[in-house]
Design an enzyme around this catalytic site. Structure first.
Site, mmCIF file in Angstrom:
data_model
loop_
_atom_site.group_PDB
_atom_site.id
_atom_site.type_symbol
_atom_site.label_atom_id
_atom_site.label_comp_id
_atom_site.label_asym_id
_atom_site.label_seq_id
_atom_site.Cartn_x
_atom_site.Cartn_y
_atom_site.Cartn_z
ATOM 1 N N GLY A 197 2.517 -5.602 57.029
ATOM 2 C CA GLY A 197 3.744 -4.811 56.980
ATOM 3 C C GLY A 197 3.509 -3.366 56.601
ATOM 4 O O GLY A 197 4.443 -2.654 56.238
ATOM 5 N N LYS A 198 2.249 -2.909 56.691
ATOM 6 C CA LYS A 198 1.926 -1.525 56.323
ATOM 7 C C LYS A 198 2.124 -0.565 57.504
ATOM 8 O O LYS A 198 2.315 0.634 57.316
ATOM 9 C CB LYS A 198 0.491 -1.449 55.805
ATOM 10 C CG LYS A 198 0.295 -2.263 54.524
ATOM 11 C CD LYS A 198 -1.164 -2.387 54.136
ATOM 12 C CE LYS A 198 -1.305 -3.246 52.875
ATOM 13 N NZ LYS A 198 -2.721 -3.461 52.498
ATOM 14 N N SER B 205 -16.620 17.922 50.901
ATOM 15 C CA SER B 205 -17.984 18.461 50.774
ATOM 16 C C SER B 205 -18.386 19.165 52.062
ATOM 17 O O SER B 205 -19.099 20.169 52.038
ATOM 18 C CB SER B 205 -18.972 17.327 50.471
ATOM 19 O OG SER B 205 -18.612 16.635 49.298
ATOM 20 N N GLU C 23 -14.723 18.595 44.533
ATOM 21 C CA GLU C 23 -15.522 19.364 45.490
ATOM 22 C C GLU C 23 -14.764 20.594 45.976
ATOM 23 O O GLU C 23 -15.360 21.648 46.219
ATOM 24 C CB GLU C 23 -15.929 18.483 46.670
ATOM 25 C CG GLU C 23 -16.956 17.410 46.336
ATOM 26 C CD GLU C 23 -18.329 17.984 46.011
ATOM 27 O OE1 GLU C 23 -18.814 18.849 46.764
ATOM 28 O OE2 GLU C 23 -18.910 17.578 44.991
#
Length: 371
Positions: free
Chosen positions: A332-333, A111, A139
Site C-alpha cells: 500500500g506504499k 559526496s 557531506e
C-alpha cells in the site's frame, strides 16, 4: 508416397510450432527505434528517444515521462467531487494545486557531483520533502568547508589510511575535512543546548538540519536552500555518520543536548497524510533508509500516485533497497493505479539526464518569452 506424406506432415507440424501465428502489437506497444544521428546532435531528442531504445534506456525514458507527469499534474485535471470544499471547486485554486514531490537519496550522491543537481532542485523549490541519510547531511556541509577529490576505485585502503585519506568509491575525502567539520559544528551544538535550556526548545533531526542549513550560509549547499525555501529535510538515522560522531564528542564536552525523533515521524507522515487534495510523487535515488522512509510515509495515505526508483540493487535477497515498485504496491506504499518505474542504473548517470529532460527543461521553457 507414404514416406512423402509423413515428411509433409512433419514439416507442417514444425511450421506450426516454429512459425506460430503472432498476436498483433500494432497500436498497443511502442516500436523499438534508436536515435538517428543523421538528424544532428540534439540532446533533448536523444533523451526522448530513450523510451523506444529498449532495456534500461526505455526504463529511463519511462522515468522521464513519469516525472513529467508529476510536474504537469494539476488538481484541475481531476473531476470535481461532491464532497470537496468550496475552495476546491474554484477553477483558479484547482489550477494552482500541484503534485507533492518527495525526493530521497543516499549519502554517496552528495559526496558525488549529484549534490549540485540536488542543490539546483532545492534552490528553485522543485521538490517539497527530502529524506536522506546522515552522510547526505554532513557531506553537504563539509563540502562548504573543504573539497572532495577524484581518485580510483582500486586505491589500496592501507596506503590511503596511512595518508589520512578516506575513500568513497573513486572519491577521496581528506581526513582534515572532518576536523574542519568538528571545529564548525561543535559551537553550534553549544548554542542549541543553550536554547534548549533557556527557551525549552525541543530539537528534532529536521529542526537540527534546518539550523545547520541556516548556519552554513553558503549558496552551494542544498541544506542552505532547504532552509531558505522552508523545505523539510528528514534524517531518521541522524547518529549514523560523522554527524553522529560529533554528537557523541559533544556529550563529553557539554552534555545534555536532546534530539527527539518521535516529532519527526509524525511530521513526515503528516506531509503525506495531509497532502490531499494533492497527488504525491516519489523520486528515490539509491535504497535503504531514504527509500523506505518515504514509501512508508506514503503508505499512510494509501500510497503514492507516482514513483521513480533509480538504483542498482537487486530484489533477490529480499532487501527493501532492491525491491521493485510492484512490491511497494503490495504494502500500500504505491497505489495500484500509480505510474511507477525502476531504472537499474547508477544514479550519477541516470539522474542528471532525467533532470535535464524534466525539471530543468520545464524551468527553461517557463523562462522563455512568449511569442
Amino acid at each position: 508416397m507414404e514416406e512423402s506424406m509423413k515428411q509433409a506432415s512433419v514439416m507442417e507440424n514444425l511450421r506450426s510450432v516454429v512459425f506460430k501465428e503472432s498476436e498483433s502489437l500494432e497500436g498497443t506497444c511502442a516500436k523499438i527505434r534508436g536515435y538517428d544521428f543523421n538528424n544532428g546532435i540534439d540532446y533533448s531528442q536523444i533523451l526522448k528517444s530513450m523510451v523506444s531504445t529498449g532495456f534500461q534506456a526505455s526504463n529511463l525514458g519511462d522515468a522521464i515521462e513519469t516525472v513529467n507527469q508529476m510536474l504537469d499534474w494539476r488538481l484541475s485535471h481531476e473531476q470535481v467531487t461532491e464532497d470537496c470544499s468550496q475552495e476546491e471547486k474554484n477553477p483558479t485554486y484547482r489550477e494552482s494545486i500541484k503534485c507533492k514531490i518527495f525526493l530521497g537519496f543516499t549519502s554517496n550522491l552528495i559526496s558525488s557531483g549529484v549534490r549540485d543537481i540536488i542543490r539546483y532542485l532545492v534552490q528553485h523549490h522543485m521538490v517539497d520533502v527530502i529524506v536522506t541519510t546522515t552522510g547526505g547531511i554532513e557531506e553537504d556541509l563539509i563540502k562548504c568547508l573543504a573539497d572532495t577529490f577524484k581518485g580510483e576505485f582500486s586505491l589500496p585502503g592501507a596506503e590511503l589510511r596511512s595518508k589520512g585519506l578516506n575513500r568513497i568509491g573513486n572519491l577521496l575525502v581528506p581526513n582534515d575535512n572532518y576536523c574542519k567539520f568538528e571545529d564548525w559544528i561543535i559551537p553550534i551544538f553549544d548554542q542549541m543546548l543553550e536554547e534548549q535550556k533557556a527557551k525549552n526548545v525541543l530539537w528534532t533531526p529536521s529542526k537540527l538540519i534546518m539550523r545547520l542549513g541556516k548556519e552554513i550560509n553558503n549558496e552551494s549547499s542544498y541544506l542552505y536552500w532547504a532552509y531558505k525555501n522552508d523545505i523539510p529535510v528528514f534524517c531518521p538515522g541522524l547518529t549514523d555518520g560523522s554527524l553522529g560522531d560529533m554528537l557523541y564528542f559533544h556529550t563529553f564536552r557539554n552534555p545534555g543536548l536532546i534530539v527527539d525523533v518521535v516529532q519527526d515521524i509524525r511530521a513526515i507522515n503528516s506531509e503525506a497524510v495531509h497532502a490531499n487534495p494533492r497527488k504525491t510523487g516519489m523520486i528515490i535515488l539509491g535504497g535503504g533508509l531514504p527509500k523506505h522512509h518515504i514509501c512508508n510515509a506514503n503508505m499512510m495515505r494509501n500510497g503514492a500516485d507516482y514513483a521513480v526508483f533509480i538504483n542498482t540493487a537487486q530484489e533477490f535477497d529480499g532487501s527493501d533497497s532492491g525491491a521493485r515498485p510492484d512490491e511497494a504496491v503490495s504494502w500500500g506504499k504505491i497505489r495500484g493505479s500509480a505510474k511507477s518505474v525502476k531504472v537499474h542504473c547508477d544514479a550519477t548517470i541516470a539522474f542528471p539526464l532525467l533532470v535535464a529532460e524534466t525539471f530543468a527543461a520545464k524551468r527553461e521553457q517557463s523562462a522563455e518569452p512568449s511569442s
